[in-house]
Design a protein around this motif. Structure first.
Motif: not given
Length: 375
Positions: A337-340, A354-375
């Motif tokens: 989740t990007p910061a407000q 920017l989200s923590p993954l963005d800051m780490a150099g691995v931007p998630p793009g259009e993938v959300s945490y719900l996709d990661a959890l396979e909801v």
């Protein structure tokens, strides 16, 4: 009802076309699952209010009547009966998925080697107490999978946290600094298991430990004075002592910190403060070392803010297993989740939008945490 099936000529198996919006065995579509989970996690609501909010939108009932009082009541077949226990099952299913994905969850994601750690106490069913421990990258804000332990006084509890971070992809041999509030169990583990890692004491907690001594010095300065005169003298005295102590904690180098400490000790009544500070001076200035650039000065208590937003403060999960699964879901949510975007006159935010993954150099793009959890 007959459903058309297809034959695979390669493996000779049959299959039917299945919509991505349908969930096998569920009365609700995938978008309802995702809406309920996201409302509970992102908005920070309770299970009952989340279920009521979703019911109101789907069935145009309950709170919908507050928004549109002139609408007609929905017919019996159009009403929604989503229950809080159903939302709870969906959330716990996501937690099971999060727990199953801990191994190599963050493999290949760059880290800074500088981390902060903190714990959150929780009271569960049967009046039992547990602690959620988390590890956060100082530069990117990346949250490694948390653990739930009995307490933070034992070195074994912190060892479990770092071993889980290692399982998720953190290279312990590349760690250079850890910031914390000074938990004894963590200090013991660092001395035995991560002896090469520097320990940064949380400056906020060091300030808080000096509150009694500061209050005594202020009271001593304004002794015998009352009314507006006494109030003004106390304000001036507190400002003076805070500036002197802040000159030590906020010094840009160790040499200047020692000079500021000497000035503090030379003040009348400042010897006690100087002695209390000198015991933790090296630990408070670890972030100034060349090998610890980027290390946070405070323990990451702020990371629990969205975990504790809901009415129960994130502590009504009943058992330690459910609490841990909720914490694992929260960690994935926070990493994606990007910061407000915020604009304030006095406060600046490190990574707006920017989200923590963005800051780490691995931007998630259009993938959300719900996709990661396979909801």
């Amino acid at each position: 009802m007959p459903v058309q099936r297809h034959l695979c000529h390669r493996c000779k198996a049959t299959y039917s076309e299945h919509s991505a919006l349908l969930v096998r065995g569920s009365w609700y579509g995938r978008e309802v699952h995702r809406c309920a989970v996201d409302h509970w996690q992102h908005v920070g609501s309770s299970l009952r209010k989340t279920a009521q909010w979703v019911r109101s939108f789907l069935g145009r009932q309950e709170r919908w009547k507050l928004w549109r009082p002139l609408d007609k009541e929905p017919e019996e077949g159009e009403r929604c009966y989503l229950s809080p226990s159903t939302v709870h099952r969906w959330l716990d299913r996501g937690g099971l998925k999060a727990k199953g994905s801990v191994k190599e969850q963050l493999k290949g994601v760059p880290t800074s080697g500088q981390v902060g750690t903190d714990g959150l106490w929780a009271r569960l069913r049967g009046n039992s107490k547990k602690v959620v421990l988390c590890l956060v990258d100082s530069v990117s804000g990346l949250v490694f999978p948390p653990v739930v332990v009995d307490g933070e006084e034992r070195a074994e509890a912190w060892e479990e946290l770092f071993l889980r971070a290692k399982e998720a992809g953190l290279k312990l041999e590349e760690l250079r600094g850890v910031a914390s509030d000074g938990a004894k169990g963590l200090i013991s583990y660092l001395e035995l298991g991560l002896w090469w890692v520097k320990h940064q004491r949380c400056v906020f907690h060091l300030w808080r430990n000096l509150s009694g001594e500061l209050a005594a010095r202020v009271k001593e300065t304004a002794q015998g004075l009352v009314g507006e005169v006494g109030k003004r003298v106390r304000q001036q005295a507190r400002k003076k002592w805070v500036e002197l102590v802040g000159g030590v904690w906020d010094a840009p180098s160790y040499k200047e910190a020692q000079q500021a400490l000497a000035r503090l000790g030379a003040q009348a009544g400042g010897k006690g403060l100087a002695q209390a500070i000198s015991e933790h001076l090296k630990g408070a200035l670890v972030h100034l070392l060349v090998c610890n650039q980027g290390l946070m000065r405070v323990s990451p208590e702020w990371c629990w803010r969205d975990f504790r937003l809901r009415l129960s403060h994130g502590r009504n999960h009943g058992s330690s297993e459910r609490l841990e699964r909720a914490a694992l879901v929260w960690a994935i949510y926070r990493n994606f989740t990007p910061a407000q975007w915020r604009s304030e006159r006095k406060r600046k935010y490190r990574r707006p939008g920017l989200s923590p993954l963005d800051m780490a150099g691995v931007p998630p793009g259009e993938v959300s945490y719900l996709d990661a959890l396979e909801v």
